[in-house]
Scaffold this motif. Structure first.
Motif, PDB file in Angstrom:
ATOM      1  N   VAL A 260       0.866  -1.188   0.000  1.00 53.29           N
ATOM      2  CA  VAL A 260       0.000   0.000   0.000  1.00 53.29           C
ATOM      3  C   VAL A 260       0.896   1.229   0.000  1.00 53.29           C
ATOM      4  CG1 VAL A 260      -1.716   1.311   1.292  1.00 53.29           C
ATOM      5  CG2 VAL A 260      -1.818  -1.194   1.275  1.00 53.29           C
ATOM      6  N   ARG A 261       0.655   2.131  -0.942  1.00 54.51           N
ATOM      7  CA  ARG A 261       1.417   3.384  -0.948  1.00 54.51           C
ATOM      8  C   ARG A 261       0.793   4.349   0.039  1.00 54.51           C
ATOM      9  NH1 ARG A 261       3.992   6.947  -5.890  1.00 54.51           N
ATOM     10  NH2 ARG A 261       4.698   8.651  -4.551  1.00 54.51           N
ATOM     11  N   GLU A 262       1.587   4.722   1.060  1.00 55.80           N
ATOM     12  CA  GLU A 262       1.075   5.602   2.109  1.00 55.80           C
ATOM     13  C   GLU A 262       0.879   7.023   1.576  1.00 55.80           C
ATOM     14  OE1 GLU A 262       0.224   4.417   4.957  1.00 55.80           O
ATOM     15  OE2 GLU A 262       1.360   2.568   5.221  1.00 55.80           O
ATOM     16  N   ASN A 263      -0.115   7.735   2.132  1.00 54.14           N
ATOM     17  CA  ASN A 263      -0.430   9.079   1.669  1.00 54.14           C
ATOM     18  C   ASN A 263       0.751  10.038   1.797  1.00 54.14           C
ATOM     19  OD1 ASN A 263      -3.051   8.353   1.003  1.00 54.14           O
ATOM     20  ND2 ASN A 263      -3.906   8.988   2.976  1.00 54.14           N
ATOM     21  N   TYR A 264       1.563   9.871   2.858  1.00 56.31           N
ATOM     22  CA  TYR A 264       2.651  10.816   3.083  1.00 56.31           C
ATOM     23  C   TYR A 264       3.797  10.651   2.070  1.00 56.31           C
ATOM     24  CZ  TYR A 264       4.222   6.755   5.858  1.00 56.31           C
ATOM     25  OH  TYR A 264       4.546   5.492   6.285  1.00 56.31           O
ATOM     26  N   THR A 265       3.733   9.639   1.214  1.00 56.72           N
ATOM     27  CA  THR A 265       4.754   9.452   0.180  1.00 56.72           C
ATOM     28  C   THR A 265       4.337  10.056  -1.156  1.00 56.72           C
ATOM     29  OG1 THR A 265       3.922   7.335  -0.694  1.00 56.72           O
ATOM     30  CG2 THR A 265       5.319   7.239   1.273  1.00 56.72           C
ATOM     31  N   GLU A 266       3.215  10.764  -1.167  1.00 54.44           N
ATOM     32  CA  GLU A 266       2.584  11.191  -2.423  1.00 54.44           C
ATOM     33  C   GLU A 266       3.535  11.906  -3.368  1.00 54.44           C
ATOM     34  OE1 GLU A 266      -1.193  13.968  -3.914  1.00 54.44           O
ATOM     35  OE2 GLU A 266      -0.676  13.830  -1.783  1.00 54.44           O
ATOM     36  N   TRP A 267       4.396  12.787  -2.842  1.00 49.38           N
ATOM     37  CA  TRP A 267       5.233  13.615  -3.706  1.00 49.38           C
ATOM     38  C   TRP A 267       6.636  13.045  -3.889  1.00 49.38           C
ATOM     39  CZ3 TRP A 267       2.072  16.536  -6.178  1.00 49.38           C
ATOM     40  CH2 TRP A 267       0.954  17.068  -5.539  1.00 49.38           C
ATOM     41  N   SER A 268       6.840  11.813  -3.522  1.00 39.83           N
ATOM     42  CA  SER A 268       8.178  11.233  -3.614  1.00 39.83           C
ATOM     43  C   SER A 268       8.215  10.061  -4.587  1.00 39.83           C
ATOM     44  CB  SER A 268       8.639  10.744  -2.228  1.00 39.83           C
ATOM     45  OG  SER A 268       9.879  10.079  -2.331  1.00 39.83           O
ATOM     46  N   ASN A 269       9.291  10.010  -5.377  1.00 40.58           N
ATOM     47  CA  ASN A 269       9.524   8.854  -6.243  1.00 40.58           C
ATOM     48  C   ASN A 269      10.161   7.699  -5.474  1.00 40.58           C
ATOM     49  OD1 ASN A 269       8.585  10.005  -8.715  1.00 40.58           O
ATOM     50  ND2 ASN A 269      10.456  11.214  -8.829  1.00 40.58           N
ATOM     51  N   SER A 270      10.550   7.949  -4.236  1.00 39.39           N
ATOM     52  CA  SER A 270      11.194   6.925  -3.396  1.00 39.39           C
ATOM     53  C   SER A 270      10.214   6.427  -2.345  1.00 39.39           C
ATOM     54  CB  SER A 270      12.441   7.513  -2.730  1.00 39.39           C
ATOM     55  OG  SER A 270      13.338   8.014  -3.693  1.00 39.39           O
ATOM     56  N   TRP A 271       9.047   6.011  -2.792  1.00 39.93           N
ATOM     57  CA  TRP A 271       7.964   5.739  -1.852  1.00 39.93           C
ATOM     58  C   TRP A 271       8.077   4.384  -1.159  1.00 39.93           C
ATOM     59  CZ3 TRP A 271       4.574   1.892  -3.777  1.00 39.93           C
ATOM     60  CH2 TRP A 271       4.630   1.668  -5.149  1.00 39.93           C
ATOM     61  N   ASP A 272       8.995   3.533  -1.590  1.00 43.57           N
ATOM     62  CA  ASP A 272       9.419   2.383  -0.797  1.00 43.57           C
ATOM     63  C   ASP A 272      10.915   2.227  -1.027  1.00 43.57           C
ATOM     64  OD1 ASP A 272       9.692   1.030  -3.243  1.00 43.57           O
ATOM     65  OD2 ASP A 272       7.857  -0.123  -2.992  1.00 43.57           O
ATOM     66  N   GLU A 273      11.561   1.303  -0.336  1.00 39.73           N
ATOM     67  CA  GLU A 273      13.024   1.250  -0.386  1.00 39.73           C
ATOM     68  C   GLU A 273      13.568   0.725  -1.708  1.00 39.73           C
ATOM     69  OE1 GLU A 273      15.187   2.602   2.140  1.00 39.73           O
ATOM     70  OE2 GLU A 273      13.175   3.460   2.328  1.00 39.73           O
TER      71      GLU A 273
END
Length: 380
Positions: A260-273
């Motif tokens: 699940v992509r968390e909302n706080y990662t919305e503006w990042s291309n590094s949304w998981d490791e």
């Protein structure tokens, strides 16, 4: 162990990364994955701590989680060397790894963490160390910590070592120079890590510099700044000195592949490791650095556990992450590993009842077992 605030990361981050121009890779960086074909070392000292967790489940009559705890005890994890007195941990790990190598006939790769810079943890303080720059800390670091550290691993040529260099250090020099302690510590950090790199140049030793995690340095504006900082330190280590690569997510909770992509990662291309490693790789190559990674998955938060990326302390609910493996489905990632020993508290924060940093937190360990990734129990 924690990131700077999300605001600090955003302050230097942008939404579009400039495409880096590649330079010639640094000599000696190599492309052979040191984890391939080897067994990651199982640390019996950490396994022994989990005996308390096993007994807790057994006392409750919880047979399933008792068995799960036993399986976790058979899982590899890194050995931390966080103060001068901890240098004996290296001796113990070498002795235990040699026994395992002899009994199983399988080549062992021993994961170690080197973590004792003067003025350590400059942006927070929960894990502040024993050495102070104003009290001859850098010289003590070199002579009393790095020198014996290097001598011990150098003498164990029958083993392979993967060494994580100074978690949380260089990331502070990218985003937290507005903090006086970090600004003052910057030259100490650079010289100390460069000295460690230069002192650990052995064929059977593979160095991974801490690159924080996707929520810290993964923002587009931070990526090139991070690569330049790493390149500066490696240049200080001296001509021909090399590292294998970089380690991400040490002691943090980010998933390697987010379900699940968390909302706080919305503006990042590094949304998981996995995306972070892929985002940082071209910037490393542009600086002539090796784009190889290992990723800590010792603890992974469950979806919805955090409201913002800046939450770092005893995050809950969480579970033990994917079992250590070289099957990463990402060409720049050497292995998934367990760097942070799950069950040791991050500090007196986060989950209710948390003890001081580094102390055993059995309620937390029980939660990690209950929520562990199914790959940990694949033989069940």
């Amino acid at each position: 162990m924690r990131p700077s605030s999300l605001l600090a990361a955003l302050a230097t981050g942008g939404l579009v990364a400039a495409a880096p121009s590649p330079k010639q890779p640094r000599a000696g960086s190599g492309d052979v994955n040191p984890f391939q074909g080897k067994t990651q070392f199982v640390n019996p000292k950490w396994a022994a701590k989990l005996d308390q967790t096993l007994r807790s489940f057994l006392f409750k009559g919880d047979v399933l989680n008792t068995l799960k705890t036993w399986k976790v005890q058979q899982t590899s994890s890194f050995v931390w060397v966080s103060k001068i007195a901890d240098l004996s941990n290296i001796d113990d790990a070498i002795a235990d790894a040699r026994k395992a190598q002899k009994w199983t006939g399988k080549k062992q790769i021993v994961g170690l963490v080197l973590y004792n810079l003067p003025d350590r943890d400059c942006s927070a303080g929960e894990s502040a160390g024993e050495l102070k720059s104003g009290e001859n800390g850098l010289e003590r670091y070199k002579k009393e910590f790095i020198k014996p550290y290097a001598e011990k691993v150098a003498a164990a040529k029958d083993l392979t070592f993967a060494i994580v260099l100074e978690p949380d250090s260089l990331g502070n020099l990218v985003t937290n120079m507005g903090i006086e302690l970090c600004a003052n510590a910057a030259p100490i950090y650079r010289e100390g890590i460069a000295h460690a790199i230069a002192s650990l140049q052995y064929d059977h030793v593979h160095l991974y510099i801490d690159a924080t995690h996707g929520g810290w340095l993964g923002w587009d504006g931070n990526l090139p700044l991070a690569a330049k900082e790493f390149a500066t330190v490696l240049k200080m280590a001296g001509e021909g000195k090399k590292v294998r690569g970089f380690v991400t997510n040490v002691s943090n909770y980010n998933p390697f592949n987010a379900v699940v992509r968390e909302n706080y990662t919305e503006w990042s291309n590094s949304w998981d490791e996995s995306h972070f490693a892929s985002s940082l790789a071209p910037h490393l190559k542009a600086e002539g650095l090796p784009a190889h990674f290992i990723v800590d998955q010792g603890r992974v938060h469950l979806p919805g556990a955090r409201k913002e990326w800046g939450e770092w302390c005893n995050v809950h609910p969480a579970g033990f992450g994917p079992a250590p493996t070289t099957n990463t489905n990402n060409t720049v990632v050497d292995a998934l590993v367990w760097v942070k020993p799950g069950g040791e508290s991050d500090g007196q924060c986060g989950m209710t009842g948390a003890p001081r940093a580094g102390e055993w937190f059995d309620e937390y360990a029980q939660m990690l077992v209950k929520n562990a990734d199914p790959s940990v129990f694949k033989l069940f």
